[in-house]
Design a protein around this motif. Structure first.
Motif, PDB file in Angstrom:
ATOM      1  N   GLN A 115       0.826  -1.212   0.000  1.00  0.00           N
ATOM      2  CA  GLN A 115       0.000   0.000   0.000  1.00  0.00           C
ATOM      3  C   GLN A 115       0.863   1.267   0.000  1.00  0.00           C
ATOM      4  O   GLN A 115       0.548   2.239  -0.684  1.00  0.00           O
ATOM      5  CB  GLN A 115      -0.939  -0.007   1.221  1.00  0.00           C
ATOM      6  CG  GLN A 115      -1.999   1.052   1.166  1.00  0.00           C
ATOM      7  CD  GLN A 115      -2.945   0.884  -0.016  1.00  0.00           C
ATOM      8  OE1 GLN A 115      -3.308  -0.231  -0.392  1.00  0.00           O
ATOM      9  NE2 GLN A 115      -3.336   1.973  -0.635  1.00  0.00           N
ATOM     10  N   ASN A 116       1.943   1.257   0.757  1.00  0.00           N
ATOM     11  CA  ASN A 116       2.827   2.423   0.811  1.00  0.00           C
ATOM     12  C   ASN A 116       3.453   2.676  -0.556  1.00  0.00           C
ATOM     13  O   ASN A 116       3.511   3.819  -1.024  1.00  0.00           O
ATOM     14  CB  ASN A 116       3.901   2.209   1.882  1.00  0.00           C
ATOM     15  CG  ASN A 116       4.666   3.478   2.186  1.00  0.00           C
ATOM     16  OD1 ASN A 116       4.141   4.585   2.098  1.00  0.00           O
ATOM     17  ND2 ASN A 116       5.930   3.319   2.553  1.00  0.00           N
ATOM     18  N   PHE A 117       3.912   1.618  -1.207  1.00  0.00           N
ATOM     19  CA  PHE A 117       4.497   1.750  -2.543  1.00  0.00           C
ATOM     20  C   PHE A 117       3.467   2.283  -3.532  1.00  0.00           C
ATOM     21  O   PHE A 117       3.749   3.190  -4.314  1.00  0.00           O
ATOM     22  CB  PHE A 117       5.048   0.400  -3.026  1.00  0.00           C
ATOM     23  CG  PHE A 117       5.636   0.453  -4.405  1.00  0.00           C
ATOM     24  CD1 PHE A 117       6.893   1.010  -4.621  1.00  0.00           C
ATOM     25  CD2 PHE A 117       4.945  -0.046  -5.500  1.00  0.00           C
ATOM     26  CE1 PHE A 117       7.437   1.061  -5.893  1.00  0.00           C
ATOM     27  CE2 PHE A 117       5.478   0.000  -6.775  1.00  0.00           C
ATOM     28  CZ  PHE A 117       6.738   0.554  -6.968  1.00  0.00           C
ATOM     29  N   MET A 118       2.265   1.730  -3.483  1.00  0.00           N
ATOM     30  CA  MET A 118       1.213   2.176  -4.397  1.00  0.00           C
ATOM     31  C   MET A 118       0.875   3.646  -4.153  1.00  0.00           C
ATOM     32  O   MET A 118       0.667   4.411  -5.096  1.00  0.00           O
ATOM     33  CB  MET A 118      -0.026   1.289  -4.242  1.00  0.00           C
ATOM     34  CG  MET A 118       0.195  -0.112  -4.791  1.00  0.00           C
ATOM     35  SD  MET A 118      -1.128  -1.292  -4.415  1.00  0.00           S
ATOM     36  CE  MET A 118      -2.584  -0.420  -4.889  1.00  0.00           C
ATOM     37  N   SER A 119       0.829   4.040  -2.889  1.00  0.00           N
ATOM     38  CA  SER A 119       0.538   5.431  -2.552  1.00  0.00           C
ATOM     39  C   SER A 119       1.634   6.364  -3.063  1.00  0.00           C
ATOM     40  O   SER A 119       1.356   7.422  -3.640  1.00  0.00           O
ATOM     41  CB  SER A 119       0.384   5.560  -1.037  1.00  0.00           C
ATOM     42  OG  SER A 119       0.247   6.899  -0.659  1.00  0.00           O
ATOM     43  N   LEU A 120       2.884   5.968  -2.846  1.00  0.00           N
ATOM     44  CA  LEU A 120       4.009   6.777  -3.322  1.00  0.00           C
ATOM     45  C   LEU A 120       4.016   6.856  -4.849  1.00  0.00           C
ATOM     46  O   LEU A 120       4.299   7.905  -5.426  1.00  0.00           O
ATOM     47  CB  LEU A 120       5.333   6.207  -2.805  1.00  0.00           C
ATOM     48  CG  LEU A 120       5.590   6.369  -1.318  1.00  0.00           C
ATOM     49  CD1 LEU A 120       6.779   5.511  -0.890  1.00  0.00           C
ATOM     50  CD2 LEU A 120       5.817   7.829  -0.946  1.00  0.00           C
ATOM     51  N   GLN A 121       3.692   5.757  -5.490  1.00  0.00           N
ATOM     52  CA  GLN A 121       3.660   5.731  -6.950  1.00  0.00           C
ATOM     53  C   GLN A 121       2.566   6.665  -7.475  1.00  0.00           C
ATOM     54  O   GLN A 121       2.786   7.417  -8.427  1.00  0.00           O
ATOM     55  CB  GLN A 121       3.423   4.296  -7.426  1.00  0.00           C
ATOM     56  CG  GLN A 121       3.640   4.101  -8.897  1.00  0.00           C
ATOM     57  CD  GLN A 121       3.579   2.636  -9.298  1.00  0.00           C
ATOM     58  OE1 GLN A 121       3.071   1.787  -8.563  1.00  0.00           O
ATOM     59  NE2 GLN A 121       4.105   2.331 -10.462  1.00  0.00           N
ATOM     60  N   THR A 122       1.415   6.652  -6.828  1.00  0.00           N
ATOM     61  CA  THR A 122       0.321   7.543  -7.220  1.00  0.00           C
ATOM     62  C   THR A 122       0.699   8.997  -6.985  1.00  0.00           C
ATOM     63  O   THR A 122       0.454   9.864  -7.828  1.00  0.00           O
ATOM     64  CB  THR A 122      -0.965   7.193  -6.433  1.00  0.00           C
ATOM     65  OG1 THR A 122      -1.308   5.836  -6.717  1.00  0.00           O
ATOM     66  CG2 THR A 122      -2.111   8.109  -6.798  1.00  0.00           C
ATOM     67  N   GLU A 123       1.316   9.260  -5.840  1.00  0.00           N
ATOM     68  CA  GLU A 123       1.741  10.625  -5.526  1.00  0.00           C
ATOM     69  C   GLU A 123       2.776  11.124  -6.534  1.00  0.00           C
ATOM     70  O   GLU A 123       2.724  12.275  -6.978  1.00  0.00           O
ATOM     71  CB  GLU A 123       2.318  10.671  -4.107  1.00  0.00           C
ATOM     72  CG  GLU A 123       2.561  12.055  -3.591  1.00  0.00           C
ATOM     73  CD  GLU A 123       3.024  12.065  -2.137  1.00  0.00           C
ATOM     74  OE1 GLU A 123       3.615  13.078  -1.741  1.00  0.00           O
ATOM     75  OE2 GLU A 123       2.800  11.076  -1.417  1.00  0.00           O
ATOM     76  N   LEU A 124       3.699  10.241  -6.918  1.00  0.00           N
ATOM     77  CA  LEU A 124       4.715  10.627  -7.895  1.00  0.00           C
ATOM     78  C   LEU A 124       4.082  10.887  -9.261  1.00  0.00           C
ATOM     79  O   LEU A 124       4.445  11.852  -9.941  1.00  0.00           O
ATOM     80  CB  LEU A 124       5.795   9.553  -8.003  1.00  0.00           C
ATOM     81  CG  LEU A 124       6.964   9.909  -8.917  1.00  0.00           C
ATOM     82  CD1 LEU A 124       7.708  11.135  -8.398  1.00  0.00           C
ATOM     83  CD2 LEU A 124       7.916   8.742  -9.041  1.00  0.00           C
TER      84      LEU A 124
END
Length: 183
Positions: A115-124
């Motif tokens: 979830q953290n990776f997906m969130s960071l990817q979306t934010e990026l």
């Protein structure tokens, strides 16, 4: 009407024209500065996000050391860039390194589901869109300033007043087109 009065009127008209040209160039320069500030804010947010992304990936793909180091090095190069051309090149290098980092997620299903990776990817991805918009606004402001500096009669006064053309913040060749997928 005597000749001195006509000369005085011409001097006043020319003076007003010069003031108007100067004020327009100042306004355009300020628009460029403000537009660059917008780009800079977005790039700094991107730079701040990258270490979190690297740390998240490191937990799942620690043996992908070269890719992680490339991302870290590209980020540092972008942070340290001192010229617009150098920054553009460094940002293009960072974009390429980030693409490699995201490609790792395909090889690590647990990372891809994190979830953290997906969130960071979306934010990026959101930041990339904001950077692209800010870059377009900046390049438009630069185009307007450069055009105004090169048009007559401003071209006569621009260099006297210390105005010079600016460089565009261009996307490098590595950024153009769709990424290549190899099997």
């Amino acid at each position: 009407m005597d000749a001195s009065f006509v000369v005085l009127i011409l001097i006043v008209i020319i003076g007003l024209a010069v003031v108007m040209i100067y004020n327009r160039l100042v306004a355009l320069r300020q628009t460029c500065n403000q537009a660059w500030g917008d780009v800079d804010v977005q790039l700094k947010q991107r730079h701040d996000l990258v270490p979190n992304l690297v740390e998240t990936v490191k937990g799942y793909a620690s043996h992908e050391k070269e890719t992680l180091e490339n991302v870290i090095q590209a980020r540092q190069t972008a942070v340290d860039a001192s010229s617009l051309k150098g920054l553009a090149e460094a940002e293009n290098m960072l974009s390429g390194a980030l693409r490699q980092l995201f490609a790792l997620s395909e090889a690590y299903p647990d990372l891809k589901a994190n979830q953290n990776f997906m969130s960071l990817q979306t934010e990026l991805a959101d930041l990339e869109n904001k950077i692209a918009a800010a870059r377009r606004f900046f390049n438009n402001a630069v185009q307007e300033l450069n055009t105004a500096i090169e048009q007559f009669p401003a071209v006569i006064f621009a260099s006297m007043f210390g105005f010079s053309t600016r460089d565009y913040f261009e996307v490098g060749e590595t950024e153009r087109g769709a990424p290549k997928v190899k099997f």
